[in-house]
Design a protein around this motif. Sequence first.
Motif, PDB file in Angstrom:
ATOM      1  N   ALA A  91      82.765 -21.612  73.423  1.00  0.00           N
ATOM      2  CA  ALA A  91      82.809 -20.453  72.532  1.00  0.00           C
ATOM      3  C   ALA A  91      84.254 -20.092  72.193  1.00  0.00           C
ATOM      4  O   ALA A  91      84.571 -19.775  71.038  1.00  0.00           O
ATOM      5  CB  ALA A  91      82.100 -19.267  73.188  1.00  0.00           C
ATOM      6  N   GLU A  92      85.130 -20.144  73.179  1.00  0.00           N
ATOM      7  CA  GLU A  92      86.546 -19.853  72.962  1.00  0.00           C
ATOM      8  C   GLU A  92      87.174 -20.873  72.024  1.00  0.00           C
ATOM      9  O   GLU A  92      87.900 -20.528  71.087  1.00  0.00           O
ATOM     10  CB  GLU A  92      87.269 -19.866  74.310  1.00  0.00           C
ATOM     11  N   LEU A  93      86.846 -22.151  72.248  1.00  0.00           N
ATOM     12  CA  LEU A  93      87.387 -23.221  71.405  1.00  0.00           C
ATOM     13  C   LEU A  93      86.863 -23.112  69.971  1.00  0.00           C
ATOM     14  O   LEU A  93      87.615 -23.301  69.004  1.00  0.00           O
ATOM     15  CB  LEU A  93      87.011 -24.582  72.008  1.00  0.00           C
ATOM     16  N   ALA A  94      85.572 -22.802  69.825  1.00  0.00           N
ATOM     17  CA  ALA A  94      84.971 -22.690  68.492  1.00  0.00           C
ATOM     18  C   ALA A  94      85.569 -21.531  67.709  1.00  0.00           C
ATOM     19  O   ALA A  94      85.764 -21.628  66.492  1.00  0.00           O
ATOM     20  CB  ALA A  94      83.461 -22.514  68.616  1.00  0.00           C
ATOM     21  N   ARG A  95      85.886 -20.415  68.374  1.00  0.00           N
ATOM     22  CA  ARG A  95      86.473 -19.266  67.683  1.00  0.00           C
ATOM     23  C   ARG A  95      87.921 -19.564  67.253  1.00  0.00           C
ATOM     24  O   ARG A  95      88.373 -19.086  66.228  1.00  0.00           O
ATOM     25  CB  ARG A  95      86.441 -18.042  68.593  1.00  0.00           C
ATOM     26  N   ARG A  96      88.632 -20.365  68.047  1.00  0.00           N
ATOM     27  CA  ARG A  96      90.025 -20.678  67.733  1.00  0.00           C
ATOM     28  C   ARG A  96      90.146 -21.766  66.661  1.00  0.00           C
ATOM     29  O   ARG A  96      90.934 -21.648  65.732  1.00  0.00           O
ATOM     30  CB  ARG A  96      90.772 -21.135  68.988  1.00  0.00           C
ATOM     31  N   GLU A  97      89.353 -22.844  66.829  1.00  0.00           N
ATOM     32  CA  GLU A  97      89.555 -24.034  66.000  1.00  0.00           C
ATOM     33  C   GLU A  97      88.346 -24.407  65.141  1.00  0.00           C
ATOM     34  O   GLU A  97      88.385 -25.423  64.440  1.00  0.00           O
ATOM     35  CB  GLU A  97      89.931 -25.222  66.895  1.00  0.00           C
ATOM     36  N   GLY A  98      87.265 -23.641  65.253  1.00  0.00           N
ATOM     37  CA  GLY A  98      86.080 -23.956  64.460  1.00  0.00           C
ATOM     38  C   GLY A  98      85.072 -24.779  65.252  1.00  0.00           C
ATOM     39  O   GLY A  98      85.416 -25.450  66.229  1.00  0.00           O
ATOM     40  N   LEU A  99      83.845 -24.750  64.787  1.00  0.00           N
ATOM     41  CA  LEU A  99      82.759 -25.402  65.506  1.00  0.00           C
ATOM     42  C   LEU A  99      82.919 -26.915  65.553  1.00  0.00           C
ATOM     43  O   LEU A  99      82.517 -27.568  66.521  1.00  0.00           O
ATOM     44  CB  LEU A  99      81.422 -25.032  64.851  1.00  0.00           C
ATOM     45  N   GLY A 230      72.998 -20.172  75.144  1.00  0.00           N
ATOM     46  CA  GLY A 230      74.409 -20.549  75.053  1.00  0.00           C
ATOM     47  C   GLY A 230      74.739 -21.225  73.736  1.00  0.00           C
ATOM     48  O   GLY A 230      75.764 -20.931  73.112  1.00  0.00           O
ATOM     49  N   LEU A 231      73.883 -22.127  73.296  1.00  0.00           N
ATOM     50  CA  LEU A 231      74.099 -22.828  72.031  1.00  0.00           C
ATOM     51  C   LEU A 231      74.120 -21.856  70.851  1.00  0.00           C
ATOM     52  O   LEU A 231      75.001 -21.936  69.980  1.00  0.00           O
ATOM     53  CB  LEU A 231      72.985 -23.864  71.822  1.00  0.00           C
ATOM     54  N   ILE A 232      73.142 -20.963  70.825  1.00  0.00           N
ATOM     55  CA  ILE A 232      73.074 -19.985  69.725  1.00  0.00           C
ATOM     56  C   ILE A 232      74.320 -19.105  69.722  1.00  0.00           C
ATOM     57  O   ILE A 232      74.879 -18.784  68.669  1.00  0.00           O
ATOM     58  CB  ILE A 232      71.800 -19.119  69.847  1.00  0.00           C
ATOM     59  N   GLN A 238      79.820 -15.856  68.624  1.00  0.00           N
ATOM     60  CA  GLN A 238      79.924 -14.707  69.529  1.00  0.00           C
ATOM     61  C   GLN A 238      81.203 -14.796  70.341  1.00  0.00           C
ATOM     62  O   GLN A 238      81.657 -15.890  70.707  1.00  0.00           O
ATOM     63  CB  GLN A 238      78.725 -14.668  70.480  1.00  0.00           C
ATOM     64  N   SER A 239      81.788 -13.645  70.641  1.00  0.00           N
ATOM     65  CA  SER A 239      82.986 -13.638  71.468  1.00  0.00           C
ATOM     66  C   SER A 239      82.635 -14.091  72.878  1.00  0.00           C
ATOM     67  O   SER A 239      81.514 -13.848  73.356  1.00  0.00           O
ATOM     68  CB  SER A 239      83.576 -12.222  71.522  1.00  0.00           C
ATOM     69  N   PRO A 240      83.551 -14.787  73.559  1.00  0.00           N
ATOM     70  CA  PRO A 240      83.273 -15.247  74.924  1.00  0.00           C
ATOM     71  C   PRO A 240      82.839 -14.123  75.861  1.00  0.00           C
ATOM     72  O   PRO A 240      82.011 -14.322  76.731  1.00  0.00           O
ATOM     73  CB  PRO A 240      84.614 -15.854  75.363  1.00  0.00           C
ATOM     74  N   LEU A 243      79.177 -13.263  75.025  1.00  0.00           N
ATOM     75  CA  LEU A 243      78.336 -14.382  75.454  1.00  0.00           C
ATOM     76  C   LEU A 243      78.268 -14.446  76.970  1.00  0.00           C
ATOM     77  O   LEU A 243      77.210 -14.717  77.546  1.00  0.00           O
ATOM     78  CB  LEU A 243      78.894 -15.692  74.897  1.00  0.00           C
ATOM     79  N   ARG A 244      79.379 -14.138  77.596  1.00  0.00           N
ATOM     80  CA  ARG A 244      79.413 -14.128  79.068  1.00  0.00           C
ATOM     81  C   ARG A 244      78.471 -13.067  79.619  1.00  0.00           C
ATOM     82  O   ARG A 244      77.707 -13.323  80.565  1.00  0.00           O
ATOM     83  CB  ARG A 244      80.840 -13.858  79.534  1.00  0.00           C
ATOM     84  N   ASP A 245      78.490 -11.872  79.042  1.00  0.00           N
ATOM     85  CA  ASP A 245      77.609 -10.801  79.501  1.00  0.00           C
ATOM     86  C   ASP A 245      76.137 -11.198  79.353  1.00  0.00           C
ATOM     87  O   ASP A 245      75.306 -10.883  80.209  1.00  0.00           O
ATOM     88  CB  ASP A 245      77.882  -9.515  78.718  1.00  0.00           C
ATOM     89  N   LYS A 246      75.822 -11.887  78.237  1.00  0.00           N
ATOM     90  CA  LYS A 246      74.430 -12.284  77.993  1.00  0.00           C
ATOM     91  C   LYS A 246      73.985 -13.383  78.959  1.00  0.00           C
ATOM     92  O   LYS A 246      72.901 -13.309  79.548  1.00  0.00           O
ATOM     93  CB  LYS A 246      74.270 -12.757  76.549  1.00  0.00           C
ATOM     94  N   LEU A 247      74.827 -14.408  79.141  1.00  0.00           N
ATOM     95  CA  LEU A 247      74.431 -15.541  79.969  1.00  0.00           C
ATOM     96  C   LEU A 247      74.459 -15.211  81.455  1.00  0.00           C
ATOM     97  O   LEU A 247      73.676 -15.759  82.223  1.00  0.00           O
ATOM     98  CB  LEU A 247      75.345 -16.746  79.684  1.00  0.00           C
ATOM     99  N   TYR A 248      75.348 -14.300  81.857  1.00  0.00           N
ATOM    100  CA  TYR A 248      75.417 -13.949  83.274  1.00  0.00           C
ATOM    101  C   TYR A 248      74.185 -13.159  83.719  1.00  0.00           C
ATOM    102  O   TYR A 248      73.951 -13.006  84.913  1.00  0.00           O
ATOM    103  CB  TYR A 248      76.698 -13.158  83.561  1.00  0.00           C
TER     104      TYR A 248
END
Length: 277
Positions: A91-99, A230-232, A238-240, A243-248
Amino acid sequence: MKKLDVLTPVGIIVGIIMMLAAVYFNDAGTGRLDDFIKMAPVLIVTGGLVSAILINFSMEDLRSVPKTVKEAFQNNQQDTKETIDSFLEMAELARREGLLSIESEVDEMRDPFLQKGMRLAIDGEDPEIIKDILTADIAAMKSRHTESREILEKAGEYAPAWGMIGTLVGLVLMLQNLDDPSSLGPSMAIALLTTLYGSLLANLIFLPMANKLKSNTKKEVYFKQITVEGLIGVQSGQSPKKLRDKLYAFLPKAISEADNEESKGKEQTLEGDLGAG
């Protein structure tokens, strides 16, 4: 990765040893193992059980039995927290550099389900479509596992029933020969041992293995549900942190709380360093 689950063979071996020890060390001191090994009860229970299974299932179903039994001796080692952390990194990588920056990592993924989902996400499919496709895969997997497990469950039902049939056979033989005292013992042995064999097969082998497979399926479904979320989250940008709050929420409370405290500690340390600078 699937590894040998030692608890299944250990449980079976311990059960057999305890049964043999109970026979040998009985209070009467007359325990003889050969008294509990008779061919007639074996033939009644195994023959009846095999016949019932052959009638109940198709040849295609029966071909899956070796694989199903093998699955009961394996455990799918999946580290949920490690998987969640990998989604947060993506998620962090996708927000910085794209999917598309994640595309190089897809071929290295060992989970076909995760690979399929990531390819759909990178291809730009709608999140709802991705979720529908992956949910359908999960439903199909559950159906396959249920069909495979059903043979063991049915065997667990039929084994005690054939034990009771053997008991009736033994009682008929005994009642027909009441004038011959020497035949009462063997006839009673057939009557009791068939019930013993049927119950033992059902409650030490078939039903515990079926329940182990059921438990493994639940764990796999749970893990795949985390993968879908996680994929969605990664695809939708979504911001890390969100996403972290949801997956945890999928993690046991003790693990999630411990990790939250660790994260807060790191954030406080970073703020302190920035303030000092």
